[in-house]
Design a protein around this motif. Structure first.
Motif, PDB file in Angstrom:
ATOM      1  N   MET A   1     -75.689  55.289 -28.592  1.00 51.35           N
ATOM      2  CA  MET A   1     -74.925  56.517 -28.789  1.00 51.35           C
ATOM      3  C   MET A   1     -73.842  56.316 -29.848  1.00 51.35           C
ATOM      4  SD  MET A   1     -72.346  58.560 -26.276  1.00 51.35           S
ATOM      5  CE  MET A   1     -71.076  57.382 -26.700  1.00 51.35           C
ATOM      6  N   LEU A   2     -73.650  57.326 -30.706  1.00 48.33           N
ATOM      7  CA  LEU A   2     -72.619  57.292 -31.731  1.00 48.33           C
ATOM      8  C   LEU A   2     -71.446  58.151 -31.271  1.00 48.33           C
ATOM      9  CD1 LEU A   2     -71.597  56.682 -34.637  1.00 48.33           C
ATOM     10  CD2 LEU A   2     -72.855  58.726 -35.383  1.00 48.33           C
ATOM     11  N   LEU A   3     -70.289  57.546 -31.120  1.00 44.67           N
ATOM     12  CA  LEU A   3     -69.081  58.288 -30.749  1.00 44.67           C
ATOM     13  C   LEU A   3     -68.387  58.744 -32.031  1.00 44.67           C
ATOM     14  CD1 LEU A   3     -67.174  59.267 -28.477  1.00 44.67           C
ATOM     15  CD2 LEU A   3     -65.893  57.136 -28.792  1.00 44.67           C
ATOM     16  N   ILE A   4     -68.112  60.040 -32.111  1.00 51.40           N
ATOM     17  CA  ILE A   4     -67.527  60.622 -33.315  1.00 51.40           C
ATOM     18  C   ILE A   4     -66.143  61.170 -32.983  1.00 51.40           C
ATOM     19  CG2 ILE A   4     -67.772  62.407 -35.086  1.00 51.40           C
ATOM     20  CD1 ILE A   4     -70.879  62.275 -34.255  1.00 51.40           C
ATOM     21  N   TYR A   5     -65.158  60.656 -33.713  1.00 45.22           N
ATOM     22  CA  TYR A   5     -63.803  61.206 -33.546  1.00 45.22           C
ATOM     23  C   TYR A   5     -63.552  62.233 -34.647  1.00 45.22           C
ATOM     24  CZ  TYR A   5     -58.824  61.953 -33.851  1.00 45.22           C
ATOM     25  OH  TYR A   5     -57.592  62.564 -33.913  1.00 45.22           O
ATOM     26  N   THR A   6     -63.056  63.392 -34.236  1.00 47.25           N
ATOM     27  CA  THR A   6     -62.586  64.396 -35.177  1.00 47.25           C
ATOM     28  C   THR A   6     -61.413  65.111 -34.535  1.00 47.25           C
ATOM     29  OG1 THR A   6     -63.205  66.332 -36.504  1.00 47.25           O
ATOM     30  CG2 THR A   6     -64.246  66.128 -34.361  1.00 47.25           C
ATOM     31  N   GLN A   7     -60.459  65.481 -35.343  1.00 49.59           N
ATOM     32  CA  GLN A   7     -59.242  66.084 -34.794  1.00 49.59           C
ATOM     33  C   GLN A   7     -59.535  67.404 -34.097  1.00 49.59           C
ATOM     34  OE1 GLN A   7     -56.168  66.546 -37.726  1.00 49.59           O
ATOM     35  NE2 GLN A   7     -54.528  66.674 -36.207  1.00 49.59           N
ATOM     36  N   LYS A   8     -60.540  68.127 -34.612  1.00 46.38           N
ATOM     37  CA  LYS A   8     -60.925  69.400 -34.018  1.00 46.38           C
ATOM     38  C   LYS A   8     -62.445  69.498 -34.011  1.00 46.38           C
ATOM     39  CE  LYS A   8     -60.229  74.403 -34.466  1.00 46.38           C
ATOM     40  NZ  LYS A   8     -59.630  75.500 -35.291  1.00 46.38           N
ATOM     41  N   ILE A   9     -63.002  69.886 -32.868  1.00 47.36           N
ATOM     42  CA  ILE A   9     -64.453  70.041 -32.759  1.00 47.36           C
ATOM     43  C   ILE A   9     -64.797  71.513 -32.975  1.00 47.36           C
ATOM     44  CG2 ILE A   9     -66.482  69.748 -31.294  1.00 47.36           C
ATOM     45  CD1 ILE A   9     -64.899  67.627 -29.732  1.00 47.36           C
ATOM     46  N   THR A  10     -65.500  71.809 -34.055  1.00 47.30           N
ATOM     47  CA  THR A  10     -65.875  73.188 -34.364  1.00 47.30           C
ATOM     48  C   THR A  10     -67.389  73.356 -34.232  1.00 47.30           C
ATOM     49  OG1 THR A  10     -66.278  72.797 -36.728  1.00 47.30           O
ATOM     50  CG2 THR A  10     -63.992  73.254 -36.048  1.00 47.30           C
ATOM     51  N   HIS A  19     -77.765  67.749 -36.500  1.00 45.94           N
ATOM     52  CA  HIS A  19     -78.948  67.744 -37.366  1.00 45.94           C
ATOM     53  C   HIS A  19     -79.100  66.410 -38.088  1.00 45.94           C
ATOM     54  CE1 HIS A  19     -82.210  69.288 -39.775  1.00 45.94           C
ATOM     55  NE2 HIS A  19     -81.619  68.778 -40.847  1.00 45.94           N
ATOM     56  N   ILE A  20     -78.038  65.938 -38.701  1.00 43.70           N
ATOM     57  CA  ILE A  20     -78.113  64.690 -39.459  1.00 43.70           C
ATOM     58  C   ILE A  20     -78.359  63.493 -38.545  1.00 43.70           C
ATOM     59  CG2 ILE A  20     -76.826  63.074 -40.934  1.00 43.70           C
ATOM     60  CD1 ILE A  20     -77.621  65.540 -42.432  1.00 43.70           C
ATOM     61  N   CYS A  21     -77.536  63.359 -37.527  1.00 41.96           N
ATOM     62  CA  CYS A  21     -77.577  62.152 -36.686  1.00 41.96           C
ATOM     63  C   CYS A  21     -78.731  62.165 -35.685  1.00 41.96           C
ATOM     64  CB  CYS A  21     -76.249  61.975 -35.949  1.00 41.96           C
ATOM     65  SG  CYS A  21     -74.837  61.752 -37.054  1.00 41.96           S
ATOM     66  N   THR A  22     -78.924  63.294 -35.028  1.00 41.60           N
ATOM     67  CA  THR A  22     -79.911  63.345 -33.942  1.00 41.60           C
ATOM     68  C   THR A  22     -81.275  63.824 -34.414  1.00 41.60           C
ATOM     69  OG1 THR A  22     -78.104  63.790 -32.393  1.00 41.60           O
ATOM     70  CG2 THR A  22     -80.345  64.197 -31.617  1.00 41.60           C
ATOM     71  N   LEU A 162     -82.998  52.011 -34.735  1.00 41.61           N
ATOM     72  CA  LEU A 162     -83.408  53.386 -34.959  1.00 41.61           C
ATOM     73  C   LEU A 162     -84.918  53.462 -35.167  1.00 41.61           C
ATOM     74  CD1 LEU A 162     -80.585  54.574 -37.401  1.00 41.61           C
ATOM     75  CD2 LEU A 162     -80.692  54.784 -34.912  1.00 41.61           C
ATOM     76  N   LYS A 163     -85.544  54.424 -34.507  1.00 37.76           N
ATOM     77  CA  LYS A 163     -86.989  54.586 -34.627  1.00 37.76           C
ATOM     78  C   LYS A 163     -87.344  55.244 -35.954  1.00 37.76           C
ATOM     79  CE  LYS A 163     -87.988  55.022 -29.676  1.00 37.76           C
ATOM     80  NZ  LYS A 163     -88.559  55.901 -28.615  1.00 37.76           N
ATOM     81  N   LYS A 164     -88.445  54.804 -36.521  1.00 40.93           N
ATOM     82  CA  LYS A 164     -88.928  55.387 -37.767  1.00 40.93           C
ATOM     83  C   LYS A 164     -89.698  56.667 -37.465  1.00 40.93           C
ATOM     84  CE  LYS A 164     -91.732  54.232 -41.839  1.00 40.93           C
ATOM     85  NZ  LYS A 164     -90.731  54.586 -42.849  1.00 40.93           N
ATOM     86  N   ARG A 165     -89.373  57.724 -38.175  1.00 43.38           N
ATOM     87  CA  ARG A 165     -90.074  58.993 -38.006  1.00 43.38           C
ATOM     88  C   ARG A 165     -91.426  58.967 -38.710  1.00 43.38           C
ATOM     89  NH1 ARG A 165     -86.940  63.212 -35.838  1.00 43.38           N
ATOM     90  NH2 ARG A 165     -85.347  62.188 -34.582  1.00 43.38           N
ATOM     91  N   LYS A 166     -92.335  59.835 -38.292  1.00 46.66           N
ATOM     92  CA  LYS A 166     -93.657  59.911 -38.898  1.00 46.66           C
ATOM     93  C   LYS A 166     -93.743  61.100 -39.851  1.00 46.66           C
ATOM     94  CE  LYS A 166     -96.448  57.661 -35.293  1.00 46.66           C
ATOM     95  NZ  LYS A 166     -97.597  57.846 -34.360  1.00 46.66           N
ATOM     96  N   TYR A 167     -94.307  60.850 -41.017  1.00 44.09           N
ATOM     97  CA  TYR A 167     -94.565  61.920 -41.984  1.00 44.09           C
ATOM     98  C   TYR A 167     -95.666  62.826 -41.442  1.00 44.09           C
ATOM     99  CZ  TYR A 167     -96.774  64.062 -46.105  1.00 44.09           C
ATOM    100  OH  TYR A 167     -97.342  64.939 -46.995  1.00 44.09           O
ATOM    101  N   ASP A 168     -95.507  64.119 -41.587  1.00 45.63           N
ATOM    102  CA  ASP A 168     -96.570  65.041 -41.197  1.00 45.63           C
ATOM    103  C   ASP A 168     -96.662  66.170 -42.216  1.00 45.63           C
ATOM    104  OD1 ASP A 168     -95.354  67.761 -39.940  1.00 45.63           O
ATOM    105  OD2 ASP A 168     -94.024  66.089 -39.492  1.00 45.63           O
TER     106      ASP A 168
END
Length: 428
Positions: A1-10, A19-22, A162-168
């Protein structure tokens, strides 16, 4: 799991990080606004703000993901390795730009909310996009950025696997006109004959008469050949059909005609099917609902897939129509006149509505190539462009989608060329 700190969660931050991470990289994420929790965390972590908290992985942010609504933003595109980037930040950041703000700008189609010059059909043209103007339209920059970010994360946290994704890949067959001559009715057939005579298209005259006398198969009825391709190559196809009322804009045959319904049922036995909404369905939810019910009554299952063949997306209103009618998949994200990546990505993504600042339960399946491009270019150039696009998508283990029409495979088109392109799409 990646813990992300941000001053405000929008909502924007949650959307683009997911989208990017997951979605792309397969990394589960968790957000925190508590500095103590972030500092105490001994696992994989990242801070997203104006300055780093310590020696953690730090991405400097601009203010786009904290804002609401749409306002003019300055885009300064600069080279980054063998790619491009924009929204630059200081050298304190692990990346030279705000990858999350830049990705949000492209995925949300932020530029299509801004004032722009529409084409003759009222569409957002490729020439108005920053990707076209800055010459990165033919690169899936969001996915390229994500993979560079992945290298950064893996280098900083070598124990993270990290698992490698498959091209489709998948081709969409858009059926604007299921038949060229058949089932058009006496008046339309007579007018068609007259038009062909005036244009001295005597071969068409002969073909039309043969089809009407049932001596010859309708030239646009290429569905058996396409299904045979599907069976032989063992590849998936998606067919999109129009079921709108007849009008000056929508000139297909009546959706109630038995031969039309038979084609849809035949194709549906082997492939996924969806709906091409008529011209007026983009302005009226009531009309779109009517056409949705027509398709569901033919295939006897809920409608999931829609494609805007006219490409006048009318963002975000049309996507809100789809959401309200519980249609979950859209295949309209692309430019018919310009191969490339309209939203900067080759992967399916949820659509973010800037007007409501919310993520819609609608998955957008972008396409990279439309066969109409081949009508204006030499065969060699078309094949070369298609190969380069496929190579780009394979490099990021993405999902390649191309759009063809059923008439591409008729005797009135260079069907050998189009079958060759179709085979290239699925070549392993």
């Amino acid at each position: 799991m990646l813990l992300i700190y941000t001053q405000k969660i929008t909502p924007r931050i949650v959307y683009v990080f997911k989208h990017i991470c997951t979605n792309i990289l397969g990394i589960p994420i968790k957000f925190t606004t508590k500095i103590e929790e972030f500092i105490a965390h001994e696992g994989v972590k990242l801070s997203y703000g104006k300055q780093a908290l310590g020696n953690e992985l730090f991405i400097e942010k601009i203010d786009l993901l904290l804002a609401q609504g749409v306002s003019e933003v300055e885009i300064k595109v600069q080279p980054w390795g063998d790619s491009f980037c924009f929204f630059p930040v200081s050298e304190k950041s692990a990346l030279p730009f705000d990858i999350f703000a830049a990705s949000f700008f492209l995925l949300s189609r932020y530029e299509e909310y801004l004032p722009h010059v529409k084409d003759e059909q009222g569409r957002f043209p490729a020439s108005e996009s920053v990707g076209f103007q800055e010459d990165f339209l033919r690169a899936p920059v969001v996915d390229i950025w994500a993979y560079k970010f992945k290298e950064l994360v893996e280098d900083r946290f070598p124990n993270l696997k990290l698992k490698k994704r498959k091209y489709d890949t998948r081709a969409v067959i858009a059926v604007d006109h299921v038949f060229s001559f058949q089932n058009k009715g006496f008046i339309r057939s007579l007018m068609g004959l007259q038009r062909d005579f005036v244009k001295l298209q005597f071969q068409k005259v002969a073909h039309r008469i043969q089809v009407l006398l049932r001596l010859k198969k309708d030239p646009y009825n290429t569905f058996e050949a396409l299904i045979n391709f599907h069976k032989k190559q063992k590849v998936p196809l998606v067919f999109m059909f129009q079921l709108s009322d007849f009008s000056v804009h929508d000139r297909n045959i009546n959706y109630n005609r038995s031969p039309y319904r038979s084609v849809i049922k035949y194709v549906g036995d082997y492939s996924e099917v969806g709906l091409i909404p008529g011209h007026y369905a983009f302005e009226s939810k009531k009309t779109l609902r009517k056409e949705k019910l027509r398709m569901e009554n033919i295939v006897h299952m809920p409608l999931e897939r829609v494609m805007n063949l006219n490409h006048n997306l009318n963002i975000p209103e049309f996507y809100n129509f789809l959401t309200e009618l519980e249609i979950s998949k859209d295949y309209s994200m692309g430019y018919p006149d310009a191969p490339g990546f309209r939203a900067g990505t080759c992967r399916p993504f949820l659509f973010y509505d800037i007007n409501t600042e919310s993520t819609l339960p609608l998955t957008v399946y972008p396409y990279m190539f439309d066969s109409s491009f081949a009508e204006r270019k030499e065969a060699k150039e078309t094949a070369k462009v298609l190969s380069k696009l496929i190579k780009q998508v394979k490099a990021v283990d993405g999902s390649f989608k191309a759009v063809f029409k059923n008439e591409d495979f008729s005797e009135y088109a260079d069907y050998n060329q189009y079958f060759s392109l179709l085979k290239k799409v699925y070549k392993k």
